[in-house]
Design an enzyme around this catalytic site. Structure first.
Site, PDB file in Angstrom:
ATOM      1  CD  GLU A 182       0.046   0.136 -14.164  1.00 35.68           C
ATOM      2  OE1 GLU A 182      -0.384   1.251 -14.477  1.00 35.68           O
ATOM      3  OE2 GLU A 182       0.085  -0.819 -14.970  1.00 35.68           O
ATOM      4  CD  GLU A 379       3.226   2.713 -18.851  1.00 38.30           C
ATOM      5  OE1 GLU A 379       3.353   2.324 -17.677  1.00 38.30           O
ATOM      6  OE2 GLU A 379       2.340   2.310 -19.612  1.00 38.30           O
TER       7      GLU A 379
END
Ligand code: 0X9
Ligand code: ZN
Length: 427
Positions: A182, A379
């Site tokens: 990520e 997120e």
């Protein structure tokens, strides 16, 4: 001659890269009913597919499918009348493209300094922490929290105008890259560091709050993403089966509800490890949280992707202060939405199970259960300005924006959590 050799090696080096993902495809799955939801989810798990987002009615999901499993997966979808489209035919091509864009951006910036033109390596970030401690000795110190499975230092910054000695101040902790693929989460912590140390425009944030910032929470996994771009877990080898399937999902390895909604199979991306805190990376984070538990007002674990602010618990049980948790979550989301790129969607705020799925052993759940009343998983958005760019991949033009817009949310949250802490009503 030597030069020619170097060029040839580089050329083949680039070509050979991402070979692992040759022919892998990304499918978008659009389920129509609860039955289809379960059917698809179970089948994806049986095939050990890498589920990027779960399909639920009204919200298509994304899944990465290796070349040799595409036929069986597609047949299953057709047989069960599940609607789908192939979002990416060959993932390797996308990965090559990401490399190309990041390399071009790096060449343009022509600087080894930490900035927001590209995504920096573990070594660069680590060296930067020392540089900051040297240049700003009155506010910054670097701490060694522990060592990863492969022995890399897990180092974090303490930022404080009172050297963490004023115990009436709240602590805000944030981390990125617990899930190594990520990448877009790294600029979020680096941007926060910049705004708290280098380019301070809102001094209340650093005067009133002590900060702990851990930019690379999973160093081995992160280094390994240079070889395998979609690597999520750490690099533990002690649970391997027949020399296959290393790695523990660190966000399933913490000690809240450990092992209840995660995988016991080392070959799965949500493998929870041998026991709670079996991994040195999660144990190091636990120790930081416990050391500051009495005054940790907020804990932020930055992930990607999906534009969401999630809170616990991962089994859907809400803490007594859920209303406050949701309220501050919404304020953070609105602050980000105000400055986000129009092509990206608004943030969604909610409990992890209600918004996504059940998940046990999460870092933010653990932090909330022992220390931080305001504990969230961010997120960050997937970049959506181009048709070829997908999920975890990073478009250089979005790096600074990711840092900037996330900081807008963090500021709002940190101020709210600090105010609650000072009023003595942490929750
Ligand atoms: O599943 C996860 O670990 C997180 N999503 S991700 O796509 N980045 O893998 C969400 C975890 C949220 N967990 C809790 N709040 N417990
Ligand atoms: Zn994640």
């Amino acid at each position: 001659m030597k030069y020619l050799l170097v060029v040839v090696c580089l050329f083949y080096g680039v070509l050979a890269k991402h070979e692992l993902y040759e022919g892998h495809a990304v499918y978008e799955i659009d389920v129509q009913s609860v039955e289809q939801t379960k059917l698809v989810h179970d089948f994806e798990n049986d095939l050990h597919l890498d589920i990027w987002s779960h399909a639920v009615p009204g919200h298509p999901g994304k899944v990465l499918v290796p070349k040799d499993k595409r036929d069986i997966f597609e047949n299953f979808l057709v047989e069960n009348r599940v609607q789908f489209k192939i979002e990416t035919e060959n993932v390797k091509e996308q990965l090559d493209k990401e490399d190309e864009l990041l390399a071009a951006a790096a060449a343009r910036s022509n600087s080894s300094r930490i900035g927001f033109e590209r995504i920096h390596t573990y070594e660069e970030v680590d060296a930067y922490l020392d540089e900051l401690a040297r240049d700003y000795p009155n506010v910054v110190s670097v701490v060694l929290g522990g060592r990863s499975v492969e022995g890399r230092p897990i180092r974090y910054l303490k930022i404080s105008t009172t050297n963490f000695q004023d115990t009436s101040k709240p602590v805000v902790m944030m981390q990125s890259l617990l899930h190594s693929r990520e990448w877009v989460t790294l600029p979020a912590t680096l941007y926060a560091i910049r705004k708290l140390v280098v380019d301070v425009t809102e001094s209340d944030l650093v005067q009133n709050i002590d900060w702990i910032i851990l930019p690379v929470a999973n160093p081995d996994g992160y280094v390994f993403t240079l070889t395998d771009r979609y690597w999520r877990k750490n690099r533990a080898t002690r649970y391997m089966i027949a020399n296959r399937c290393p790695g523990v999902d660190l966000n399933r390895n913490f000690g809240h509800g450990w092992g209840t909604a995660s995988s016991a199979n080392p070959c799965q991306d949500t493998f929870h490890g041998g026991s709670a805190f079996s991994e040195p990376e999660s144990a190091a984070i636990r120790d930081i949280i416990l050391e500051h538990s009495s005054r940790m007002a907020m804990y932020l674990d930055i992930h990607s992707f999906g534009s969401m602010i999630l809170y616990g618990y991962g089994d859907g049980v809400l803490p007594p202060h859920a209303l406050h948790l949701n309220f501050v979550g919404v304020q953070m989301a609105q602050a980000i939405d105000r400055v986000k790129w129009p092509s990206n969607k608004n943030y969604i705020v909610g409990n992890i199970l209600h918004v996504l799925y059940a998940a046990s052993g999460g870092a933010s759940d653990y932090a909330m259960s022992v220390a931080a009343p305001y504990s969230y998983t961010y997120e960050l958005p997937a970049y959506r300005n181009s048709v070829w760019m997908d999920g975890f991949l990073v478009e250089p033009a979005f790096i600074e924006q990711a840092g900037f817009e996330t900081w807008e949310g963090i500021k709002v949250g940190a101020r709210a959590a600090a105010a609650a802490f000072r009023n003595g009503k942490a929750v």
